[in-house]
Structure formats: structure tokens, C-alpha cells
Design a protein around this motif. Structure first.
Motif, PDB file in Angstrom:
ATOM      1  N   MET A 120       0.830  -1.208   0.000  1.00 57.76           N
ATOM      2  CA  MET A 120       0.000   0.000   0.000  1.00 57.76           C
ATOM      3  C   MET A 120       0.866   1.261   0.000  1.00 57.76           C
ATOM      4  SD  MET A 120      -3.157  -0.983   0.120  1.00 57.76           S
ATOM      5  CE  MET A 120      -4.130   0.245   0.917  1.00 57.76           C
ATOM      6  N   GLY A 121       1.945   1.214  -0.769  1.00 57.34           N
ATOM      7  CA  GLY A 121       2.853   2.358  -0.790  1.00 57.34           C
ATOM      8  C   GLY A 121       2.113   3.614  -1.209  1.00 57.34           C
ATOM      9  N   PHE A 122       1.189   3.427  -2.100  1.00 58.64           N
ATOM     10  CA  PHE A 122       0.452   4.564  -2.656  1.00 58.64           C
ATOM     11  C   PHE A 122      -0.291   5.336  -1.570  1.00 58.64           C
ATOM     12  CE2 PHE A 122      -2.626   6.798  -4.976  1.00 58.64           C
ATOM     13  CZ  PHE A 122      -3.844   6.459  -4.437  1.00 58.64           C
ATOM     14  N   ARG A 123      -1.011   4.564  -0.758  1.00 65.39           N
ATOM     15  CA  ARG A 123      -1.803   5.211   0.290  1.00 65.39           C
ATOM     16  C   ARG A 123      -0.902   5.926   1.279  1.00 65.39           C
ATOM     17  NH1 ARG A 123      -7.566   3.782   1.970  1.00 65.39           N
ATOM     18  NH2 ARG A 123      -8.301   4.107  -0.107  1.00 65.39           N
TER      19      ARG A 123
END
Lengths: 540, 324
Positions: free
Chosen positions: A1-4
Motif C-alpha cells: 500500500m505504498g500509494f496510500r
């Protein structure tokens, strides 16, 4: 979940400072309102939100305490000189927010202004003032009002719909009561915009209006020169938050100190939390069913004999007995209501001191139905709103089940208020649900509109959609309504109440409670009239 | 160019006319605002006076023509509920919505495009795959649910940010702006993130697929063979080519965010135009609904025109004149 993670990192990086957001300083108060005042003009639209807001900035001659009893405000006393004449003695030494003294001239001006109010919504503030035939001001602290007919409710109406304005907001010479010619005002009458911008927002109330921005909120400041008990709060912010969810989260997250009407089902979040508290106060708002008694057959009733069974009082009594009000209050209303066995809370003016309980008795109800000639019941549709009263659609569903149990096969048709009310006015329903608060604090409020026979010009029976015109009821109610003597009036209204209950003109269900939730350390005096007032918030 | 703008302008007028017709008749066919406005205590005479004052006693086509004539003079009617011009009511709400949308769009660009480039350049590495997978959540989870989760995490549990409403404002040339105060920023953050999430995901994916596509193109290989620095290849060659669809989408999204930030505004009690629309629909405040739709249509038409012009600036091959 790097994006979040990245997004949130950015989000928290941008926030410069969050401290102080919504933390209540000792002197400031933030209130979240469920309904926003539609204007800052105190004579714009008679709605609870508008009138509650007006009470912060303007005083009336008469005020109401939390129990809706009349108490002196700008008038220290009032009395009848005869059936058509009232004398109000005014409070000396009161000043408007601009420093000008309050005198009888301002009362006269205010009455005239309601009659010269081009920008208001629906003439809702002239109901009383247009029945005034003369206003005399023998001296600065005396007002004598004459009315076209006996108006026993004049003081109550003064409390509810005549916030006093300063007479200097319109140019004029000597004022005299002559509504047709403008009372001596020569300049332009103030408009709704003048009040919204604050230009003419000059009152004697406990607060001054600093700003009013539609949709965003209202800012008030303590009136340091207030004649009465000074409010505890130096500044008050009122924020409109119409959805119940955000209102509650705003309280839990510390943005608001007090919130109006959280959803009853969410109250556990407040109950189980040591940091918050709430108060629930029974209001005068009655939720009821209105049987169509006036027509045969009725559009949404199907009976084997082709008639309208609702015309038979035994059928109405059976329906009355078929409903388990206590269960509805407990299970559907989460205890935030009071079962109604009459049309006003016990002990209010003109109500029975203690109404006998309408026992839940399905067996007895079935017997009554059979007696009336419907041993196998009949079929009908219960119509209701689904966004107007607390849990209205669910209440309609459960009532329908109780009716079905005694053999009256009941369908529910619930719809949004803006569709429902016009349909009801066109009399498309056989058993509509309604709700009505007794705003004058006495039984006549409901009877006048919902139970009395239709007389539109007199504003009588205009909500009697069941066309239940009963001369016997009228004989009891109408004279009582015109009686000025309180004891006689009370007895007359009680007799009318008793008759309407026996006749089952309306089927009462329950009185809604108003709920206020707030931070621990504050207290709120819950009001029967459902007003949210900053002056009722006290710091412990 | 001028011919193009003029022609577009004429088209916009026709579109506005058509929209006004449809919306007016749709809105005026529903319910009866009098029932909601008039006091139950009012007498029949007051009622009729009010119907007359609002012009509701005329046949609907007459109401429409008088609306149209007034609209040509710039008067889109008066709110039934608030008693002030509908357009004024909407204009009061524009700053709040624009603030929210600008912050959301900025977030979309500064977060979406760089992350998209990363995901596209490293499309065979875990970073890239992770980004692409995460972005699916961004636009597949419902907007209102995301908003509630944001409130739950940051407002209720962590108590970092306020849950609802708009912060303190400062008047700049009479326009109240909340982006100049710390309190304002703390209020705008959560709703803006809520509004941006889906768009970030969208822009990220668009950029990434564009980059993957462009990486294997002849002109990129040639540029690399010429020995250009990877950075220059990315900015001068790849970005320029892949930005066309991204600009289109951002333009369209900008319009729809302004018009339909309704859900976010409702969840966060943000006093913007979207919330006004919802409230007005519930209250049957017909003039406001009609004026709102007209205004939004106008904004859309304008944005489309701007997007077309941006195209031409980005890609010299795009002609603004329609081919004969």
C-alpha cells in the motif's frame, strides 16, 4: 500500500498546525445545528431554527422558559383591560445593541414592520399582528393593544413571533398605528438582506450578531450591556451540519461543544464515552395518524362492503387499541420518545392532567372490529414521510404490523417530505401520518388546524385532511378558543380534548424527544420547544 | 482561433438553452414547494397570495418564458427558501467549493503524475506493481465510505484534524478564503484528500500506461541512441506525448469535481455548492436548482474549450478549425 502511505504522508505534511482546531476555550462555544436558519431576519420564516436563532439577538415582550411557561422579558407585566384590549408594561433601562433606549415606539414599529415585510416567505409573522386594530403608546413604557376579536393567545404569540426591532432602522417621522399608510415610516422598510448583512441586526438580546453566512455558520458575540443574566460565553459559533453522522463525529473529534439532535441509534457512542454527555427532553411534537373520516369510500381503503370503515368510531378505537406504543418507543425510538395517550403532554394547558393509558389489547381490538361488522378486517394503506420525523418510516412499518395483526391488512407507502406534503394536501391518502408541535404551549395549537371544521379564511381546520368535521367538537372547542378568562378557557379546552380522544379524531402515537449531546463539563437545559440556545448551555 | 472561439460560443448558447428547457420542466414537475414553505397556520388567502407572488399560478410554459426573459437580463430567479437571488446564493458558495477542488486537483497532479511515472518506469518491479494494485482501491472504494474512514482515523481516533466544516476565513477583496489560515488548511485537508483519492488513482494509471507504452516507441529508442540523458528523454519526449490524455481527464475531472463534489461536501459538511444543490433539491427550491444546473453547464462548456486549446499548445498537429 505504498500509494496510500504516500498520500497520507503528503496530507499530514501539508498541515501546518492543527492545535486549537475546535478546542473549546473557556469563553467560546461552538454549536452544530441540525437545521440552519434560512435568514437572519427575525420576521422571515416561522421555523424552529429561525426563531431559536432570533432569540439570541432579539428579545420579545414575553419569553418562554424551558417548560414553555410564559415569563416576562421586555415586558414586565401584561393584563387584559377587557376582552379586546391588552396592556403591556415595558422594562425600563433596556438598551439596544447600538446604545439607543428601548421604548414603546419600538414595539409599535415592530408590529408595523411585520405588516410591511415584502421579502419574507409566507406572511408567517402576520397571523397575530394582522388581527390588531390599534396600538397606543401613552408613554415610553406602556403599550396598549386592541384586537379585532378576543385573542387569548396574544402573550404566547408575542413570545413566539414578535422579536422586537429598533425603530430607527427605517426612516420616519412620528410613528402611529396605521398599517395601510405605513405607520409614519417614510423611508424604505428593511429587507431580509439588510438583516443578513448585519446592517439592521440591532436588538436587545443577550448576543450581538457578528456575521451570518449561509451554509457556513453564524458568529455571535456577548452583549456586554444585556439587561438580563449575562451569558457565560463571550463568543458563540453556530455551524449548520444537516447530516446526523458528521454532526456526531464532529462532537467526538472535538470540533463542536454541543450538537443538536444526534440520531438516537448513535447515542450509545455518547453514553459509553466518559468524555461526553447528553440530555433528552420530551417535546410537544406529537406524531399521529389522521384517519380519513370525511369520505365514503376512501381512496386507499378496500373493504368487502365497499364502504369506508374508518367512519365507524369502533374501528378507530380498535386501531387505537391495536398499537403497542411502549414497544414502539422502546424498540424503534430507542427510548427517545414518550408514548402519547392524548394530543399534548400531560398537564399542559388544556390537556388532561393525566390521560388514561390506551391499553395495548389486540384481542379487544378484534372484538370491536367484529362488532363494527368487519370480523375479517379490511385493507388499507398507511402513508408517511421517510425523512421528516424521527424514524418515521420505521414507525409506519411497525404500526402497519400491529394493524395487520388484528386483521386490517396494512400496506406502507413512505416517501420524501417534498412529495408527501403536496399529496396529503390534495387528499390522496386514507391514513396519513403527521407531526405537530403545540407551539403556543396549549391544546388549541393542534385543534385549531387539525381537528376543527374547515373555515379557511379564519385559518381554521386547514390541516383537517381527514375532513372530520364534527359539529359537536366545534361546539366545545370554538367558544373555548375565544375565551380570555384562563380558568374557563382551560376547562373548555379540556372538554374538547376529552371529546376528540373519545371520537378518535386522530390516533396519537408518541411525543418525540429532542436530544442535545455535549462535552462533559457542560450542561444543557433541554427545552420543550426544541430551541437550541447558547444561553441554555452552562459550564459546570 | 477567433473563429473557433466564436463558433464554440454559439454552440454553448444552444446547449444552455436546451439544458434550461429540460431542467426547468423536470424540476417544475416535481412536488409543490408551497406545501413546504407556507405555514400550516396560514389562511387560504395568504396561501394564494404566496402562490401568486412566486408566480406559481401561471401555466408552466408562461413561467418558463418569463424565466427565460429574466435570464437574458442576467436574473436567474429568486430563491424560494432564502428570498435572495439564486445566483447570489450560489456565488456565495463558490469560494468554498473552488478551494476544495483546487486543493484536490493540486494533490492529484503533484501526487498522481510522479507516482504514475514511477509505476510506469518500474512496471516490472514490486514498486510499480504495488502502485498499480493500490491504485485500484483508490477508485473502486466508494467515495463516501473513504470519507467516513478518513474521519474515523484522523478526526475521531487520532484527533489530528477536524471532522467537518470549513475553517476560519480571511476576506481577500471581500471574498472569504480559508486557505490563508492554519485552521482553514486543517479543515480542508480531509475533504480534499477524500475528493482527490479517486482522481489520483485515475491519473496514476493513465500516466503509468502511457509511460509503458512510450518506453518501447521508436522515437524514445532513437533519443536514447542519440545519448540523451534519461531525465531529458522523460520530460521532453515521453511526458509531452503522454500528457494529452492526462490533461483531458484532469480537465473533465475539474469540471465534475466543481459540479459534483456533493458527496464529499455532505460527508464533511463542507459549505460548498454541491451541498447547496442537495439542500435545494430537498427543499424544492426550484430557482436555485435551475440556476445551479445552468451555471454548471456553462462551466463545463468553458472547461472543454480550455482543454481543446491546451491540446493545441501541447500538440502542434491538433487543428482548432474543424476540417472541411
Amino acid at each position: 500500500m505504498g500509494f496510500r502511505k504516500t498520500v497520507l504522508a503528503v496530507a499530514s505534511g501539508v498541515v501546518v498546525s492543527v492545535g486549537g482546531a475546535g478546542v473549546a476555550q473557556a469563553q467560546s462555544l461552538t454549536i452544530a445545528l441540525a437545521a440552519e436558519p434560512t435568514a437572519a431576519d427575525p420576521h422571515y420564516h416561522k421555523m424552529t431554527a429561525n426563531d431559536a436563532f432570533s432569540a439570541h439577538v432579539y428579545d420579545s415582550l414575553v419569553a418562554r422558559n424551558a417548560k414553555m411557561e410564559l415569563i416576562p422579558s421586555l415586558a414586565t407585566s401584561w393584563k387584559n383591560l377587557d376582552d379586546l384590549t391588552w396592556e403591556f408594561k415595558l422594562r425600563p433601562g433596556v438598551k439596544f445593541s447600538n446604545g439607543q433606549p428601548f421604548t414603546s415606539k419600538d414595539v409599535l414599529f415592530t408590529i408595523c414592520r411585520t405588516l410591511h415585510n415584502e421579502t419574507n416567505v409566507s406572511e408567517s409573522y402576520t397571523d397575530t399582528t394582522k388581527r390588531i386594530t390599534d396600538v397606543k403608546t401613552p408613554d415610553d413604557l406602556t403599550v396598549i393593544i386592541k384586537t379585532v376579536a378576543p385573542l387569548p393567545l396574544l402573550p404566547a404569540e408575542m413570545a413566539r413571533s414578535l422579536p422586537i426591532l429598533w425603530s430607527g432602522i427605517a426612516q420616519g417621522g412620528k410613528l402611529a398605528f396605521a398599517p395601510k399608510t405605513g405607520c409614519g415610516v417614510t423611508g424604505a422598510w428593511p429587507t431580509v438582506t439588510d438583516f443578513n448583512t448585519g446592517k439592521t441586526a440591532i436588538g436587545t438580546g443577550p448576543f450581538l450578531m457578528k456575521s451570518y453566512v449561509k451554509g457556513t455558520g453564524i458568529q455571535l458575540e456577548r452583549n456586554e450591556a444585556y439587561w438580563g443574566e449575562k451569558p457565560h460565553w463571550k463568543t458563540v459559533k453556530m455551524v449548520p451540519v444537516p447530516s446526523a453522522g458528521p454532526r456526531l463525529t464532529g462532537l467526538l473529534s472535538g470540533d463542536y461543544d454541543v450538537i443538536e439532535n444526534p440520531a438516537a441509534r448513535d447515542l450509545t457512542r455518547v453514553k459509553d464515552n466518559a468524555k461526553f454527555d447528553f440530555v433528552a427532553t420530551p417535546s410537544t411534537r406529537l406524531v399521529f395518524l389522521q384517519p380519513d373520516i370525511g369520505r365514503n369510500p376512501s381512496p386507499l381503503v378496500k373493504a368487502a362492503d365497499g364502504k369506508n370503515p374508518l367512519q365507524d368510531v369502533r374501528v378507530r378505537r380498535a386501531m387505537n387499541m391495536a398499537i403497542d406504543r411502549k414497544a414502539i418507543v422502546q424498540r424503534i425510538m430507542d427510548g427517545m420518545a414518550t408514548p402519547a395517550y392524548q394530543y399534548m403532554p400531560d398537564g399542559m394547558f388544556g390537556a388532561l392532567p393525566q390521560a388514561p393509558e390506551i391499553k395495548f389489547d389486540p384481542e379487544g381490538a378484534k372484538k370491536l372490529l367484529a362488532e363494527a361488522g368487519y370480523p375479517n378486517g379490511f385493507e388499507l394503506t398507511l402513508s408517511s414521510t421517510n425523512d421528516r420525523y424521527v424514524n418515521d418510516a420505521q414507525v409506519a412499518q411497525s404500526v402497519a404490523q400491529y394493524f395487520t395483526r388484528i386483521g386490517i391488512k396494512t400496506n406502507v407507502d413512505a416517501m420524501t417530505a417534498s412529495i408527501y406534503f403536496p399529496k396529503r394536501a390534495k387528499r390522496e391518502f386514507s391514513l396519513p401520518m403527521g407531526g405537530w408541535p403545540a407551539e403556543t404551549g396549549e391544546a388549541s395549537a393542534l385543534f385549531q388546524l387539525w381537528v376543527a371544521s374547515l373555515d379557511a379564511p379564519k385559518g381554521q381546520g386547514t390541516s383537517n385532511y381527514g375532513a372530520n368535521y364534527n359539529p359537536e367538537f366545534d361546539k366545545l372547542y370554538l367558544p373555548a378558543a375565544d375565551t380570555v378568562d384562563p380558568a374557563k378557557r382551560k376547562a373548555g379546552l379540556e372538554a374538547a380534548t376529552k371529546f376528540a380522544l373519545d371520537n378518535v379524531a386522530l390516533i396519537p402515537l408518541h411525543f418525540e424527544s429532542s436530544i442535545w449531546a455535549f462535552k462533559k463539563g457542560l450542561s444543557y437545559e433541554g427545552r420543550r420547544d426544541q430551541y437550541t440556545l447558547a444561553t441554555s448551555v452552562k459550564a459546570k | 482561433m477567433l473563429v473557433f472561439i466564436l463558433r464554440r460560443f454559439m454552440q454553448s448558447l444552444l446547449v444552455l438553452l436546451a439544458v434550461s428547457l429540460v431542467v426547468f420542466f423536470a424540476v417544475y414537475a416535481v412536488g409543490d414547494p408551497i406545501e413546504l414553505l407556507v405555514n400550516a397556520e396560514a389562511s387560504e388567502a395568504d396561501r394564494l397570495a404566496m402562490i401568486k407572488r412566486l408566480g406559481l399560478d401561471l401555466p408552466i410554459w408562461q413561467q418558463y418564458t418569463s424565466f427565460l426573459f429574466r435570464a437574458l437580463k442576467g436574473d436567474l430567479g429568486t430563491s424560494f427558501v432564502h428570498g435572495i437571488p439564486a445566483i447570489e446564493l450560489i456565488v456565495q458558495r463558490i469560494p468554498a467549493t473552488l478551494e476544495l477542488v483546487l486543493v484536490a486537483i493540486t494533490l492529484t497532479i503533484v501526487v498522481g503524475i510522479p507516482l504514475g511515472l514511477v509505476a510506469g518506469l518500474k512496471n516490472d518491479k514490486p514498486t510499480g506493481r504495488g502502485l498499480m494494485a493500490g491504485s485500484v482501491l483508490g477508485f473502486s472504494l466508494p467515495n463516501f465510505w473513504q470519507g467516513m474512514v478518513l474521519i474515523l482515523c484522523f478526526a475521531v481516533w487520532l484527533q489530528w484534524l477536524p471532522a467537518a466544516g470549513r475553517g476560519d476565513t480571511v476576506a481577500v477583496f471581500g471574498v472569504p478564503l480559508s486557505l490563508l489560515t492554519a485552521d482553514g488548511w486543517s479543515h480542508v485537508m480531509l475533504p480534499a484528500v477524500n475528493l482527490a483519492l479517486a482522481n489520483i488513482a485515475l491519473v496514476l494509471r493513465l500516466t503509468a500506461t502511457g509511460v509503458v507504452d512510450a518506453k518501447t516507441q521508436e522515437y524514445v529508442k532513437f533519443a536514447r541512441a542519440k545519448g540523451l540523458k534519461p531525465r531529458r528523454i522523460l520530460t521532453r519526449h515521453i511526458l509531452r506525448n503522454i500528457l494529452i490524455p492526462v490533461v483531458t481527464v484532469i480537465g473533465m475531472e475539474f469540471g465534475s469535481l466543481i459540479a459534483y463534489s456533493t458527496i464529499t461536501e455532505t460527508v464533511f459538511a463542507w459549505p460548498g455548492m454541491g451541498k447547496l444543490l442537495i439542500d435545494s433539491i430537498y427543499q424544492l427550491d426550484r430557482p436555485v436548482v435551475v440556476a445551479y444546473v445552468m451555471l454548471v453547464t456553462f462551466i463545463f462548456v468553458m472547461i472543454n474549450m480550455l482543454v481543446d486549446m491546451l491540446y493545441a499548445a501541447l500538440d502542434p498537429r491538433v487543428q482548432l478549425q474543424e476540417s472541411e
